[in-house]
Design an enzyme around this catalytic site. Structure first.
Site, short mmCIF file in Angstrom:
data_model
loop_
_atom_site.label_atom_id
_atom_site.label_comp_id
_atom_site.label_asym_id
_atom_site.label_seq_id
_atom_site.Cartn_x
_atom_site.Cartn_y
_atom_site.Cartn_z
N PRO A 247 47.47 12.12 -5.45
CA PRO A 247 46.49 13.02 -4.84
C PRO A 247 45.71 12.34 -3.72
O PRO A 247 45.47 11.13 -3.74
CB PRO A 247 45.57 13.39 -6.00
CG PRO A 247 45.72 12.28 -6.97
CD PRO A 247 47.12 11.78 -6.84
N LYS B 152 5.26 3.32 -30.62
CA LYS B 152 6.15 2.24 -31.08
C LYS B 152 5.39 0.94 -31.33
O LYS B 152 5.49 0.33 -32.41
CB LYS B 152 7.25 1.99 -30.03
CG LYS B 152 8.12 3.17 -29.72
CD LYS B 152 9.18 2.83 -28.69
CE LYS B 152 8.60 2.45 -27.32
NZ LYS B 152 7.80 3.55 -26.72
N SER C 142 13.88 1.29 -24.40
CA SER C 142 15.34 1.14 -24.46
C SER C 142 16.02 2.51 -24.42
O SER C 142 16.57 2.96 -25.43
CB SER C 142 15.77 0.36 -25.70
OG SER C 142 15.15 0.83 -26.87
#
Length: 627
Positions: free
Chosen positions: A107, A468, A536
């Protein structure tokens, strides 16, 4: 690289002819499929019923008015016919009295460049098409670079649709000169430029009267005569182990395909990467035992000694071995919409071995139009760069320039299982051979015994403002009261020192967590319980740290606080600034947070106050007998 998705069988009577594997490539709508279809038609390789069906399909899907559209012979997918483009790689076999051919129609659309690279991986020659009206395009140059990187040394520059510029010699000469100037540093052995009209057959199989000014070979003549001699047989012996064959309790053989060189019964061989030496006791081919085997043969080797050999290992010539290293430099062709993130852990598949790998440094990105080297922190779809990689353990390889079979690899996304890159190894990094593991007198187990509790990593993750660090502080205080030796690593604190050089773009966030994971690993080696409080946001990095630490010593704690509540709390005023556009790449606003799928502990913010949630964490540690 990946092998083609189809195989071919030579008809009787052509076995002695040298087979040429080539591909057609270039930008979208440059006539690649039409060229192959025309070539097959002129060699009388299209059956009458196929030709009749092609005529009917041309009226329905064709782009050539009332003429037969030969591209439809190759574009078999319905989506290809509807859009008039090639999407997948199509392989065709044909032969002339002078040579047999395997051709890959690849392609041209930028979205499917990865398919083009697959088709090029086993080719000896590339036919690079250029639309005479458009000249060289970025995709033309990109395909030329990929062809060069994949070790193809012979190129035909087919200047197609020459009829649409009135067979103008000046146009042809300009395109030919421009390409040769561009490709001067790509290392091609020869570039043959041919003016063609794939639709009308000019200079395909016979010389066209419309180009009396062109004195070179026509396309088929050049393909029949070009010398692309395979030198793998003269190279050192290499055989990656694909399968350990235990036919019965008394038999242990090692199956694979010889990718270069030859081997005979009684020859000495090295097993890599271990470096063990042994002898070949016997060689079993498809028809039974043989005295010797060479390049391309699929065989099973038995050894004279009981040597530990596993799938993915490599047999090699003793006096001319490949390199063995866990760090090397490589060219990387990026194939994914998700950008390359240095520091992220991917899976590398090299030969028949799969192991964790990380891009440790992106040296530069290649500008496709100018071939200049550009500074870059990441690679996007269809971009080419040079990087350093680190793998989980040493692998045996040759540089790709020396051996295309043992110097190529792919990278796989560990979460989606998508193939994201193709890589070509350049050389081993000297640092890999200079760095060794130092034996230590005091063991990890001895340190842990002194602590009187097990080491562990508690990984607190959640949105900014989720609580946290508050919960982690309370957990640490509770553990300290139990005489547990702890240390806390907190997102803002480490950015004042260890990670002060990192920002908040994706690649920097990945590197931030990679460094924290390594530090946490060292601290568990010291016997500590390490509390890590970090947003994170990416699952891949949290998974990387889990694998680095080990599942038995890692506990993911998801502090699940709704975004609206985090914004309402906004203890540092960051959400307000991010929503006002004053902070970019802020998780929860303009950067996504990927929620944990299977955390060891899921703390719901509405279930209790911070002290209650902290006690849940401590109770979980007690149940796991960590404290």
């Amino acid at each position: 690289m990946l092998a083609p998705g189809a195989t071919t069988t030579q008809p009787i009577g052509t076995a002695a002819r040298p087979t040429l594997r080539f591909l057609t490539c270039g930008s979208v709508d440059d006539g690649k499929s039409t060229l192959i279809g025309r070539l097959l038609h002129e060699q009388n390789l299209i059956f009458d019923d196929h030709l009749a069906a092609l005529g009917r399909d041309s009226k329905r899907h064709g782009t050539t008015g009332g003429d037969v559209d030969y591209a439809l012979l190759l574009d078999g997918l319905e989506a290809e016919r509807e859009q008039g483009i090639t999407i997948d790689v199509a392989y065709r076999y044909f032969a002339t009295p002078r040579r047999a051919f395997v051709v890959a129609d690849t392609p041209g659309h930028e979205q499917y460049t990865r398919n083009m690279a697959t088709g090029a991986s086993n080719a000896d020659l590339a036919v690079l098409l250029v639309d005479a009206r458009k000249g060289l395009l970025s995709q033309t140059r990109r395909h030329a670079v990929i062809v060069s990187l994949l070790g193809i040394k012979h190129v035909v520059l087919a200047v197609n649709k020459i009829d649409l510029v009135d067979f103008d010699r000046t146009v042809f000469n300009h395109i030919s000169a421009s390409f040769k100037e561009f490709a001067e540093s790509l290392g091609f052995k020869d570039i043959t430029a041919i003016p063609i009209s794939a639709r009308h057959g000019d200079n395909i199989s016979v010389r066209s009267e419309n180009t009396p000014w062109y004195q070179g070979p026509v396309l088929l003549e050049h393909l029949e005569t070009v010398d692309v001699e395979d030198d793998r047989e003269t190279k050192p012996f290499r055989m990656p182990v694909q399968w350990v064959n235990r036919a019965n309790s008394d038999f242990r053989g090692f199956a694979g395909t010889i990718v270069s060189g030859e081997i005979a019964r009684g020859d000495d061989v090295a097993v890599l990467p271990s470096g063990h030496l042994t002898k070949v006791a016997s060689i079993l081919g498809p028809g039974g035992e043989v005295d010797a085997a060479g390049t391309g043969d699929s065989v099973t080797l038995t050894l004279a000694d009981q040597v530990d050999v596993a799938r993915g290992d490599m047999f090699a010539a003793v006096r001319d071995r490949p390199e063995s290293s866990d760090q090397f430099a490589a060219h990387l062709f990026w194939m994914s919409n998700e950008r390359l993130l240095p520091g992220r852990s991917y899976l590398m598949k090299i030969g028949h071995r799969t192991l964790a790998a990380t891009v440790t440094d992106l040296k530069h990105r290649l500008d496709i139009d100018t071939l200049s080297k550009l500074a870059a922190k990441t690679l996007g779809l269809n971009e080419v760069g040079v990087c350093n990689l680190s793998v989980a353990s040493a692998v045996a390889f040759d540089s790709y320039a020396d051996n295309r079979d043992t110097g190529a690899f792919i990278l796989i996304d560990r979460y989606s299982n998508e193939t994201v890159a193709a890589g070509l190894i350049d050389f081993a990094l000297r640092r890999a051979s200079n760095v060794h593991h130092q034996e230590q007198t005091v063991s990890r187990a001895a340190r842990s015994g002194l602590m009187r509790h097990k080491p562990a990593v508690l990984w607190f993750t959640g949105l900014p403002g989720a609580g946290k660090s508050t919960i982690a502080n309370l957990v640490e205080a509770g553990l300290h009261a139990r005489r547990v030796h702890t240390i806390m690593l907190e997102g803002d604190n480490v950015r004042h020192g260890l990670n002060r050089d990192l920002g908040f773009i994706e690649s920097d966030r990945v590197e931030n967590i990679r460094r924290i994971g390594e530090v946490a690993k060292l601290m568990t080696d010291a016997g500590l319980v390490v509390l890590c409080s970090f947003i994170s946001p990416f699952r891949a990095e949290r998974r990387m740290v889990r694998e680095l630490i080990g599942a038995d010593e890692f506990m993911e704690v998801f502090v699940d606080t709704p975004l609206d509540e985090c914004i309402a709390r906004d203890p540092k005023g960051l959400y307000r600034r991010a929503l006002a556009g004053k902070i970019k790449n802020f998780t929860g606003v303009d950067q996504a947070y990927e929620t944990p799928e299977h955390p060891e502990l899921h703390l719901h913010a509405g279930r209790g106050d911070a002290e209650t949630l902290a006690n849940e964490v401590i109770e979980a540690l007690v149940k796991r007998t960590i404290v």
